[in-house]
Design an enzyme around this catalytic site. Structure first.
Site, PDB file in Angstrom:
ATOM      1  N   ASP A 470     -45.957  56.696  40.851  1.00 11.49           N
ATOM      2  CA  ASP A 470     -44.876  54.785  40.535  1.00 11.49           C
ATOM      3  C   ASP A 470     -45.071  53.953  41.459  1.00 11.49           C
ATOM      4  O   ASP A 470     -45.130  54.283  42.730  1.00 11.49           O
ATOM      5  CB  ASP A 470     -43.236  55.894  40.244  1.00 11.49           C
ATOM      6  CG  ASP A 470     -42.770  54.673  39.253  1.00 11.49           C
ATOM      7  OD1 ASP A 470     -43.188  53.844  38.701  1.00 11.49           O
ATOM      8  OD2 ASP A 470     -41.686  54.081  40.011  1.00 11.49           O
ATOM      9  N   ASP A 492     -48.031  47.141  41.607  1.00 10.85           N
ATOM     10  CA  ASP A 492     -46.629  46.842  41.725  1.00 10.85           C
ATOM     11  C   ASP A 492     -47.277  45.791  42.879  1.00 10.85           C
ATOM     12  O   ASP A 492     -46.913  45.570  43.803  1.00 10.85           O
ATOM     13  CB  ASP A 492     -45.684  47.956  42.097  1.00 10.85           C
ATOM     14  CG  ASP A 492     -44.299  47.266  41.965  1.00 10.85           C
ATOM     15  OD1 ASP A 492     -43.463  47.435  42.458  1.00 10.85           O
ATOM     16  OD2 ASP A 492     -44.080  45.732  41.658  1.00 10.85           O
ATOM     17  N   GLY A 569     -32.292  51.720  41.334  1.00  9.57           N
ATOM     18  CA  GLY A 569     -30.924  52.085  42.022  1.00  9.57           C
ATOM     19  C   GLY A 569     -29.562  52.248  41.725  1.00  9.57           C
ATOM     20  O   GLY A 569     -29.268  51.890  40.268  1.00  9.57           O
ATOM     21  N   HIS A 601     -37.345  50.535  33.468  1.00  9.72           N
ATOM     22  CA  HIS A 601     -37.007  50.942  35.175  1.00  9.72           C
ATOM     23  C   HIS A 601     -35.296  50.475  35.720  1.00  9.72           C
ATOM     24  O   HIS A 601     -34.528  49.989  34.107  1.00  9.72           O
ATOM     25  CB  HIS A 601     -37.814  50.147  36.231  1.00  9.72           C
ATOM     26  CG  HIS A 601     -39.307  50.493  36.264  1.00  9.72           C
ATOM     27  ND1 HIS A 601     -40.319  51.031  37.208  1.00  9.72           N
ATOM     28  CD2 HIS A 601     -40.316  50.517  35.495  1.00  9.72           C
ATOM     29  CE1 HIS A 601     -41.076  51.220  36.888  1.00  9.72           C
ATOM     30  NE2 HIS A 601     -41.375  50.678  36.065  1.00  9.72           N
ATOM     31  N   GLY A 602     -34.722  51.343  35.921  1.00 12.97           N
ATOM     32  CA  GLY A 602     -33.817  51.403  36.197  1.00 12.97           C
ATOM     33  C   GLY A 602     -32.581  51.757  35.635  1.00 12.97           C
ATOM     34  O   GLY A 602     -32.155  50.488  35.009  1.00 12.97           O
ATOM     35  N   ASN A 623     -38.430  55.877  32.928  1.00 15.47           N
ATOM     36  CA  ASN A 623     -38.481  56.661  33.996  1.00 15.47           C
ATOM     37  C   ASN A 623     -37.221  57.293  34.347  1.00 15.47           C
ATOM     38  O   ASN A 623     -35.584  55.540  34.263  1.00 15.47           O
ATOM     39  CB  ASN A 623     -38.852  55.541  35.407  1.00 15.47           C
ATOM     40  CG  ASN A 623     -39.765  54.695  35.407  1.00 15.47           C
ATOM     41  OD1 ASN A 623     -40.801  55.592  34.734  1.00 15.47           O
ATOM     42  ND2 ASN A 623     -40.667  53.537  36.297  1.00 15.47           N
TER      43      ASN A 623
END
Length: 673
Positions: A470, A492, A569, A601-602, A623
């Site tokens: 990742d 990324d 986060g 994501h997140g 994820n």
């Protein structure tokens, strides 16, 4: 007088020969192989009029720019079950294979799928795409149109095409139902074959330019075809034009380009319909009922002049078994054509034998033109040499299966052996696919040998478990990752400008292909940071749906992580419910998710209901980090020093495993394998 000499070719060698020629002509290796398989499949099944004998003419059209060797196929969703495919003037084989794949993909989810196609070309044997659907246990209908070859009933001038109608239905132990019929007495390819070989044709097949029956194949080529059953054949031909031309936006009513005469694009249309039998019965019950039907047909007393009663498609199936063993017979004319083509394009000649090959069993699959977007679970059990990239890639297989069946798979961030064990055990116990997700931090802290251990353990699992890297941000980390056995890597470059992001991702996609590694990329910028991922101080940039489609097309990435308000986060007050722009995610999914699964994501903290909404938008990889790790972390913190280390590890893995299993249920991945 026509020569009776026949030369026999191994079907596998014929495929290699055709693939080499088509690659030299400018097709991608994948498209060349797919087209070659379709052509050879026709020869193996005895439909010689649509096999390799047509290859020189196809090569001529692509060399003259009349066919686009590398089309940009564009799918447009109309409803959840209906889509339209623009073939961009590509070879019909390539376009049609994609069209049927899209139809079966929708049928897997909704019970029925339909795809219309325009800007295509001649697609060869119609049964090819029926066979493709049969591999997915689907009933199918195939329509296409063609240049004018036949007058409507009662008319003198040619107006209608004579393209075939095809249909199929799967069976169990008996032969499947495969109907592939032209609205004319015979396909025009049989006239061309007779002319090429210097043979006459039976009376009643065709008419001369004045409308009189003829047995001269060359005269017939300048005349017209005779419809089967008079008004019935004419009516079927008109139906083909309605379904393939009027409905699709392609040419129709005598305006379809003639591939042998016209310099303009043909703009052929197709229509593919796939139906999943278990909407009505279980697949097994349906196939057993089909077996009964076949047996009843076989049980009918033969009429005078017949030794047995056969089921539609059975003669071709039998011939396919024979030719798979003995080889494909070609005449002198074809032998000369093949030799000339080999010389012109600088490829080795096709090996031909003057006697049938002697083999105990055939090596060619007579019932399958490979489907480049096949999603069947059995694909996962093949070796890498048995299928094509990205189909042989494990992450692609897992997410494509999820895409077909409308669920998501967890990608679980792991930092230690306990995390790896928990993911594998949860996958095996829940019969769920899973993805073990590592950060570049792991490559440096735990080292390449730890990566190899994780991959070895994952691939030894009794359920599909892939290993993904990742957020590979640094170029040097990408270089290191490409030397390791990851199944997939997230490249990324989202901190770069759009042009640089596209350029970098595209370069990695091309390099990773040779290593059987698929690539995920981020479009836009997802804010925040998490363990193992640097906290980039950069304003979040939302992904625009139209930009996402262009990004996928230009880079060739296999999975896309869009930015729609999601944050790495924790979330601020209001949580993900207020931060996420689900209409934006839905719009992105509508444009790209059918071919390119979306990645979320997140995900902490996020409600189960919100996860379900993203899955409905096309998210197939979710994820998960703290969502499944927090209970384990608390257990270890609470019991460190109280339990023996071995007991702490064993019990900790149990806690971790249960957290993962719960999320497998939420995402719908449990019980899929």
């Amino acid at each position: 007088m026509a020569s009776a000499t026949r030369y026999y070719a191994d079907p596998a060698e014929a495929e290699k020969f055709a693939t080499a020629l088509l690659t030299k002509a400018g097709l991608t290796e994948e498209d060349a192989r797919s087209m070659a398989e379709c052509l050879v499949l026709a020869d193996v099944r005895g439909v010689d009029t649509h096999g390799l004998a047509r290859l020189p003419q196809y090569l001529d059209r692509v060399s003259n720019g009349r066919v686009n060797a590398r089309p940009n196929l564009k799918i447009t969703e109309k409803t959840p079950v209906v889509a339209h495919l623009d073939g961009d003037n590509g070879f019909g084989f390539v376009v049609a294979t994609r069209g049927m794949a899209e139809a079966t993909k929708r049928a897997e989810i909704y019970g029925i799928g339909m795809v219309t196609v325009n800007h295509s070309n001649h697609f060869g044997m119609a049964a090819t795409y029926v066979l493709q659907a049969l591999q997915a246990n689907m009933i199918s209908l195939v329509f296409t149109n063609s240049a004018k070859q036949m007058p409507p009933f009662g008319g003198k001038e040619t107006l209608l095409g004579i393209s075939p109608f095809a249909a199929g239905a799967p069976s169990n132990n008996e032969v499947p139902y495969i109907l592939d019929m032209a609205p004319s007495v015979v396909a025009k390819g049989k006239i061309r074959r007779a002319a090429r070989r210097g043979e006459s044709i039976p009376l009643g097949w065709a008419l001369d330019a004045d409308g009189n029956p003829t047995t001269d194949a060359n005269v017939a080529l300048n005349g017209s075809m005779a419809p089967i059953g008079g008004p019935k054949g004419s009516g079927i031909a008109i139906l083909m034009d309605i379904m393939s031309g009027v409905l699709t936006g392609a040419e129709f009513g005598g305006q379809v380009g003639d591939q042998y005469k016209d310099t303009k694009p043909q703009n052929v249309g197709h229509c593919f319909i796939a139906l999943k039998p278990d909407v009505f019965f279980s697949v097994d019950d349906f196939k057993m009922r089909m077996d009964t039907l076949v047996q009843r047909v076989h049980g009918v007393t033969p009429a005078p002049g017949f030794s047995e009663v056969l089921f539609p498609g059975e003669p071709e199936h039998r011939l396919g078994l024979q030719r798979s063993k003995e080889g494909i017979p070609y005449a002198d004319a074809e032998k000369i054509m093949f030799a000339e083509a080999a010389k012109e394009y600088g490829v080795p000649e096709l090996g031909l034998s003057e006697t049938p090959l002697s083999r105990s069993s055939g090596t060619h699959d007579v019932d399958f033109c490979k489907n480049p977007t096949s999603n069947r679970i059995s694909t996962m059990q093949r070796s890498a040499d048995d299928t094509k990239f990205p189909q042989k890639n494990l992450t692609w297989q897992i997410l494509n299966h999820a895409n077909t069946h409308g669920y998501a798979v967890g990608a679980y961030n792991c930092y230690n052996t306990e995390g790896v064990m928990a993911v594998i055990r949860a996958a095996e116990q829940q019969r769920s696919a899973a993805i073990i997700q590592l950060f570049p931090w792991t490559m440096h802290f735990q080292g390449p040998e730890f990566i190899r251990y994780v991959v070895s353990a994952a691939h030894a699992a009794t359920a599909p478990v892939a290993v993904h890297l990742d957020h590979c941000i640094k170029a040097e980390d990408v270089e290191l990752a490409l030397t390791l056995p990851f199944d997939s890597i997230m490249v990324d470059a989202s901190t770069e400008d759009e042009e640089s992001n596209i350029r970098f991702c595209k370069s990695i996609v091309e390099r990773a292909r040779a290593l059987n590694i698929t690539i995920e990329a981020e479009m836009g910028r997802i804010e925040g940071g998490e363990d193992g991922l640097p906290n980039v101080n950069m304003e979040g940039v939302m992904t625009k749906p139209e930009d996402a489609e262009a990004f996928v097309r230009q880079t060739g990435v296999h999975f896309l992580a869009p930015s729609f308000g999601n944050i790495h986060g924790g979330y601020p007050a209001g949580g993900a419910e207020e931060a996420w722009d689900l209409p934006r995610l839905g719009a992105i999914g509508k444009l790209v998710a059918c071919q390119t699964p979306l990645v979320l994501h997140g995900t902490h903290p996020v409600s189960h209901e919100l996860f379900q909404k993203t899955i409905a938008c096309g998210v197939r990889k979710i994820n998960l980090n703290r969502t499944v790790r927090d209970e384990y972390t608390r257990f270890v913190a609470d019991n460190a020093g109280k339990l023996e280390l071995t007991v702490l590890q064993v019990e900790g893995v149990k806690v971790y495993t249960k957290s993962i299993e719960r999320m497998m249920g939420v995402m719908g991945s449990a019980g899929r394998y």
